[in-house]
Scaffold this motif. Structure first.
Motif, PDB file in Angstrom:
ATOM      1  N   VAL A  13      98.742 152.062 -24.747  1.00 23.39           N
ATOM      2  CA  VAL A  13      99.066 152.482 -23.370  1.00 23.39           C
ATOM      3  C   VAL A  13      98.955 153.997 -23.222  1.00 23.39           C
ATOM      4  CG1 VAL A  13     100.583 150.573 -22.745  1.00 23.39           C
ATOM      5  CG2 VAL A  13     101.545 152.490 -23.922  1.00 23.39           C
ATOM      6  N   THR A  14      98.769 154.410 -21.987  1.00 21.34           N
ATOM      7  CA  THR A  14      98.827 155.821 -21.632  1.00 21.34           C
ATOM      8  C   THR A  14      99.465 155.918 -20.248  1.00 21.34           C
ATOM      9  OG1 THR A  14      97.598 157.906 -21.614  1.00 21.34           O
ATOM     10  CG2 THR A  14      96.506 155.990 -20.605  1.00 21.34           C
ATOM     11  N   ALA A  32     111.615 138.531 -31.386  1.00 19.78           N
ATOM     12  CA  ALA A  32     111.083 137.525 -32.302  1.00 19.78           C
ATOM     13  C   ALA A  32     110.989 138.057 -33.734  1.00 19.78           C
ATOM     14  CB  ALA A  32     109.709 137.059 -31.819  1.00 19.78           C
ATOM     15  N   GLY A  33     111.467 139.275 -33.948  1.00 18.70           N
ATOM     16  CA  GLY A  33     111.521 139.830 -35.295  1.00 18.70           C
ATOM     17  C   GLY A  33     110.339 140.690 -35.687  1.00 18.70           C
ATOM     18  N   GLY A  34     109.417 140.947 -34.758  1.00 17.78           N
ATOM     19  CA  GLY A  34     108.260 141.776 -35.055  1.00 17.78           C
ATOM     20  C   GLY A  34     108.550 143.250 -34.847  1.00 17.78           C
ATOM     21  N   THR A  35     107.630 144.080 -35.314  1.00 11.89           N
ATOM     22  CA  THR A  35     107.696 145.520 -35.100  1.00 11.89           C
ATOM     23  C   THR A  35     106.680 145.882 -34.035  1.00 11.89           C
ATOM     24  OG1 THR A  35     108.316 145.893 -37.398  1.00 11.89           O
ATOM     25  CG2 THR A  35     107.419 147.775 -36.201  1.00 11.89           C
ATOM     26  N   ALA A  36     107.147 146.531 -32.982  1.00 18.64           N
ATOM     27  CA  ALA A  36     106.283 146.922 -31.871  1.00 18.64           C
ATOM     28  C   ALA A  36     106.134 148.440 -31.872  1.00 18.64           C
ATOM     29  CB  ALA A  36     106.889 146.462 -30.548  1.00 18.64           C
ATOM     30  N   GLU A  37     104.888 148.909 -31.812  1.00 24.55           N
ATOM     31  CA  GLU A  37     104.630 150.344 -31.794  1.00 24.55           C
ATOM     32  C   GLU A  37     103.772 150.709 -30.585  1.00 24.55           C
ATOM     33  OE1 GLU A  37     104.775 151.333 -36.556  1.00 24.55           O
ATOM     34  OE2 GLU A  37     102.856 151.531 -35.518  1.00 24.55           O
ATOM     35  N   ILE A  38     104.198 151.754 -29.885  1.00 25.25           N
ATOM     36  CA  ILE A  38     103.433 152.279 -28.769  1.00 25.25           C
ATOM     37  C   ILE A  38     102.390 153.238 -29.330  1.00 25.25           C
ATOM     38  CG2 ILE A  38     103.506 153.710 -26.696  1.00 25.25           C
ATOM     39  CD1 ILE A  38     106.307 152.555 -26.157  1.00 25.25           C
ATOM     40  N   VAL A  39     101.123 152.917 -29.077  1.00 29.42           N
ATOM     41  CA  VAL A  39      99.983 153.735 -29.504  1.00 29.42           C
ATOM     42  C   VAL A  39      99.375 154.333 -28.241  1.00 29.42           C
ATOM     43  CG1 VAL A  39      97.715 153.718 -30.612  1.00 29.42           C
ATOM     44  CG2 VAL A  39      99.552 152.235 -31.492  1.00 29.42           C
ATOM     45  N   SER A  40      99.115 155.657 -28.276  1.00 30.32           N
ATOM     46  CA  SER A  40      98.546 156.303 -27.101  1.00 30.32           C
ATOM     47  C   SER A  40      97.533 157.369 -27.509  1.00 30.32           C
ATOM     48  CB  SER A  40      99.665 156.907 -26.240  1.00 30.32           C
ATOM     49  OG  SER A  40      99.161 157.247 -24.947  1.00 30.32           O
ATOM     50  N   SER A  42      97.773 160.646 -27.050  1.00 32.44           N
ATOM     51  CA  SER A  42      98.407 161.853 -27.590  1.00 32.44           C
ATOM     52  C   SER A  42      99.866 161.534 -27.886  1.00 32.44           C
ATOM     53  CB  SER A  42      98.292 163.019 -26.608  1.00 32.44           C
ATOM     54  OG  SER A  42      99.215 162.862 -25.546  1.00 32.44           O
ATOM     55  N   LYS A  43     100.545 162.453 -28.528  1.00 32.39           N
ATOM     56  CA  LYS A  43     101.952 162.252 -28.913  1.00 32.39           C
ATOM     57  C   LYS A  43     102.905 162.481 -27.736  1.00 32.39           C
ATOM     58  CE  LYS A  43     104.845 161.328 -32.254  1.00 32.39           C
ATOM     59  NZ  LYS A  43     105.156 159.941 -32.512  1.00 32.39           N
ATOM     60  N   ASP A  44     102.380 163.004 -26.623  1.00 36.07           N
ATOM     61  CA  ASP A  44     103.224 163.272 -25.459  1.00 36.07           C
ATOM     62  C   ASP A  44     103.815 161.975 -24.913  1.00 36.07           C
ATOM     63  OD1 ASP A  44     102.480 165.951 -25.631  1.00 36.07           O
ATOM     64  OD2 ASP A  44     100.818 165.695 -24.214  1.00 36.07           O
ATOM     65  N   ASP A  45     105.032 162.065 -24.365  1.00 36.35           N
ATOM     66  CA  ASP A  45     105.634 160.901 -23.713  1.00 36.35           C
ATOM     67  C   ASP A  45     104.684 160.387 -22.636  1.00 36.35           C
ATOM     68  OD1 ASP A  45     107.842 161.263 -25.305  1.00 36.35           O
ATOM     69  OD2 ASP A  45     109.182 161.870 -23.688  1.00 36.35           O
ATOM     70  N   ILE A  46     104.737 159.080 -22.395  1.00 41.69           N
ATOM     71  CA  ILE A  46     103.875 158.472 -21.380  1.00 41.69           C
ATOM     72  C   ILE A  46     104.712 158.000 -20.194  1.00 41.69           C
ATOM     73  CG2 ILE A  46     101.939 157.869 -22.865  1.00 41.69           C
ATOM     74  CD1 ILE A  46     103.176 155.083 -23.198  1.00 41.69           C
ATOM     75  N   GLN A  47     104.107 158.083 -19.009  1.00 42.79           N
ATOM     76  CA  GLN A  47     104.778 157.785 -17.746  1.00 42.79           C
ATOM     77  C   GLN A  47     104.529 156.354 -17.312  1.00 42.79           C
ATOM     78  OE1 GLN A  47     106.761 159.916 -15.521  1.00 42.79           O
ATOM     79  NE2 GLN A  47     107.154 157.815 -14.879  1.00 42.79           N
ATOM     80  N   GLY A  48     105.613 155.575 -17.179  1.00 44.88           N
ATOM     81  CA  GLY A  48     105.520 154.234 -16.643  1.00 44.88           C
ATOM     82  C   GLY A  48     105.537 154.256 -15.129  1.00 44.88           C
ATOM     83  N   MET A  49     105.083 153.163 -14.542  1.00 42.43           N
ATOM     84  CA  MET A  49     105.078 153.015 -13.092  1.00 42.43           C
ATOM     85  C   MET A  49     105.727 151.687 -12.718  1.00 42.43           C
ATOM     86  SD  MET A  49     103.543 155.779 -11.995  1.00 42.43           S
ATOM     87  CE  MET A  49     103.167 155.415 -10.285  1.00 42.43           C
ATOM     88  N   VAL A  60     105.900 157.966 -27.666  1.00 40.08           N
ATOM     89  CA  VAL A  60     104.747 157.383 -28.348  1.00 40.08           C
ATOM     90  C   VAL A  60     105.064 157.316 -29.837  1.00 40.08           C
ATOM     91  CG1 VAL A  60     102.325 157.798 -28.951  1.00 40.08           C
ATOM     92  CG2 VAL A  60     103.127 158.189 -26.598  1.00 40.08           C
ATOM     93  N   ASP A  61     104.805 156.174 -30.457  1.00 43.76           N
ATOM     94  CA  ASP A  61     105.048 156.020 -31.890  1.00 43.76           C
ATOM     95  C   ASP A  61     103.878 156.530 -32.723  1.00 43.76           C
ATOM     96  OD1 ASP A  61     107.611 154.631 -31.722  1.00 43.76           O
ATOM     97  OD2 ASP A  61     106.448 152.976 -30.872  1.00 43.76           O
TER      98      ASP A  61
END
Length: 186
Positions: A13-14, A32-40, A42-49, A60-61
């Motif tokens: 996501v970005t 469900a026991g999984g590991t979720a990582e946000i990949v973007s 750049s390392k800057d925080d990302i803006q949701g809408m 960002v992970d």
């Protein structure tokens, strides 16, 4: 829900992603026991809408330059208009998506997320759905567009919009639990 212990899932996501299309699948994977990582990009925080209003920002992970499909068991592509439109112009992001398909790993995309699948040239001869406004893009890329709540085609899970999230999240976890899907050719 089925357990995803030991499974790592990338959420590519970005800025400009539909917030609920990130948070609900991300929480489903974690529950469900999984590991979720946000990949973007750049390392800057990302803006949701939240539709056309700014939502929350998210840390960002991992950065696309530092990851590969080898690092993950599956990939989720949230929608929003700006998010996939920006990601599909980044060669590394597009290759990252393509690599999940070449490794037969589960991929999920919702709303406008399939735009990235079109750019990665992975929809030909596949059944999928999306937000209706990108139906023509999918058809032009050789995909078979269906107007269904959730469509699963050999490890590829797609849905149309936030209203489909309950069914989408359930299928995402199921496909991740099943793991690799070897695509049959006829």
């Amino acid at each position: 829900m089925e357990k995803l212990s030991g499974k790592r899932v990338a959420f590519l996501v970005t800025n400009g992603f539909e917030q609920v299309e990130l948070t609900e699948p991300l929480n489903a994977v974690k529950e469900a026991g999984g590991t979720a990582e946000i990949v973007s990009l750049s390392k800057d925080d990302i803006q949701g809408m939240n539709h056309d209003e700014k939502g929350d920002t998210f840390a960002v992970d991992r950065v696309i330059d530092d990851v590969s499909a080898d690092d993950y068991h599956g990939l989720v592509l949230p929608g929003g208009v700006q998010n996939p439109d920006t990601l599909r112009t980044d060669a590394k992001a597009v290759q990252f998506v393509r690599d999940f398909f070449s490794q037969h790993k589960p991929v999920a995309a919702i709303c406008h997320g399939p735009w990235l699948l079109v750019e990665a040239d992975v929809v030909k001869d596949r059944q999928l759905t999306s937000f209706p406004s990108i139906k023509t893009d999918i058809l032009n890329a050789g995909g078979n567009w269906l107007d269904d709540e959730v469509v699963v085609d050999n490890g590829l899970t797609t849905s149309r919009n936030p209203d489909d999230l309950p069914a989408f999240c359930k299928k995402v976890v199921e496909e991740l639990r099943e793991g690799k899907h070897e695509r049959q050719t006829t």
